[in-house]
Design a protein around this motif. Sequence first.
Motif, PDB file in Angstrom:
ATOM      1  N   GLY A 103       5.739  -0.078   9.006  1.00 27.76           N
ATOM      2  CA  GLY A 103       5.267  -0.824  10.169  1.00 27.76           C
ATOM      3  C   GLY A 103       3.852  -1.358  10.031  1.00 27.76           C
ATOM      4  N   HIS A 104       3.169  -1.056   8.919  1.00 28.63           N
ATOM      5  CA  HIS A 104       1.760  -1.445   8.779  1.00 28.63           C
ATOM      6  C   HIS A 104       1.474  -2.314   7.561  1.00 28.63           C
ATOM      7  CE1 HIS A 104       0.953   1.420  11.912  1.00 28.63           C
ATOM      8  NE2 HIS A 104       1.569   2.355  11.224  1.00 28.63           N
ATOM      9  N   CYS A 105       2.326  -2.249   6.532  1.00 27.36           N
ATOM     10  CA  CYS A 105       2.003  -2.967   5.292  1.00 27.36           C
ATOM     11  C   CYS A 105       2.190  -4.479   5.499  1.00 27.36           C
ATOM     12  CB  CYS A 105       2.874  -2.466   4.131  1.00 27.36           C
ATOM     13  SG  CYS A 105       4.594  -3.000   4.219  1.00 27.36           S
ATOM     14  N   SER A 137       5.894  -5.415   6.226  1.00 33.61           N
ATOM     15  CA  SER A 137       6.361  -4.904   7.518  1.00 33.61           C
ATOM     16  C   SER A 137       5.788  -5.746   8.647  1.00 33.61           C
ATOM     17  CB  SER A 137       5.938  -3.443   7.708  1.00 33.61           C
ATOM     18  OG  SER A 137       6.686  -2.593   6.872  1.00 33.61           O
ATOM     19  N   CYS A 139       9.262  -3.485   2.603  1.00 36.23           N
ATOM     20  CA  CYS A 139       8.166  -2.550   2.928  1.00 36.23           C
ATOM     21  C   CYS A 139       7.636  -1.852   1.672  1.00 36.23           C
ATOM     22  CB  CYS A 139       8.658  -1.509   3.933  1.00 36.23           C
ATOM     23  SG  CYS A 139       7.437  -0.244   4.301  1.00 36.23           S
ATOM     24  N   ARG A 157       5.946   0.831   1.544  1.00 37.35           N
ATOM     25  CA  ARG A 157       5.999   2.299   1.638  1.00 37.35           C
ATOM     26  C   ARG A 157       7.321   2.732   2.277  1.00 37.35           C
ATOM     27  NH1 ARG A 157       0.577   1.024   2.411  1.00 37.35           N
ATOM     28  NH2 ARG A 157       0.799   0.655   4.633  1.00 37.35           N
TER      29      ARG A 157
HETATM   30 ZN   LIG Z   1       5.728  -1.335   5.308  1.00 36.14          ZN
END
Ligand SMILES: [Zn+2]
Length: 260
Positions: A96-98, A101, A109, A111
């Motif tokens: 949700g952060h990379c 994402s 993603c 990660r």
């Molecule tokens: Zn990600």
Amino acid sequence: MTPPQMKALVYTAPSQFSIWQEPVPLPAKGQILIKGASWTKPNIMLRNSDVPYLNQFLPKIIPGHEVTGTIESIGEGVDGYAVGDRCVVEPAVFCGHCFFSRRGNAVMCERMGGRGFTIHGGFTEYILTDATRVFKIKNLADEEAILIEPTSCAIYAMDRLQVKVGVEALVIGAGPSGLMLAQLLKINGASKVVIVAPAGSKMEVAKRIGAGDEYVELDRTDTQAGWQTLKKTHSRDFDVVVGSRHVFALPSVVKMAVKA
Ligand SMILES: [Zn+2]
């Protein structure tokens, strides 16, 4: 008072399993607790159970990538689900952060994790999950529903392939994903689907369900002979070649993908 306990199959090292007792988790806000079907039907899916690299993420992990079951209890703030609903769980875990994402391309993603690999999987009596990962099922048996996730992957591959009517396709491998792709290729216009895989039980399943049009069996001790036969019988190669990413490290496979 001792909280209610549940049993879980725990993978501690390659081919090493033990049964653990753990407290039944309680769903927090936004979460759902599922009574897993894999626990009562262990024949459903032990696909990941003997993979040595499971331990690279957690020293002790509950395996089981695909989860199907029945909703046992629901946390605060979750709408649209009821206790008793049958469901499957999306097993991929996105950060949700990379970069990918955040641009809405979570499948890339950086990660990415997965149930049964980086978080505990389905071989336990109860599975806790974020409600956003739960999808209700209605007209499928548990044994069918457990295949929704690998089938989704195969359909995503079909979207990427954009197969044209009449193509000739080579499917390398006769595992569940290979057989799903072979069948999808056939019903989406491929004029010929050839399955190449080691001789054995998986290839027998492929033939029994009619997944392909032709089958080339490889001898595990000398795969070259099988590849040479394929090259002779299909000298113009294939329009579409599908297989796992490991397979494409083989130069002989890359050559099969290039039209003469
Ligand atoms: Zn990600």
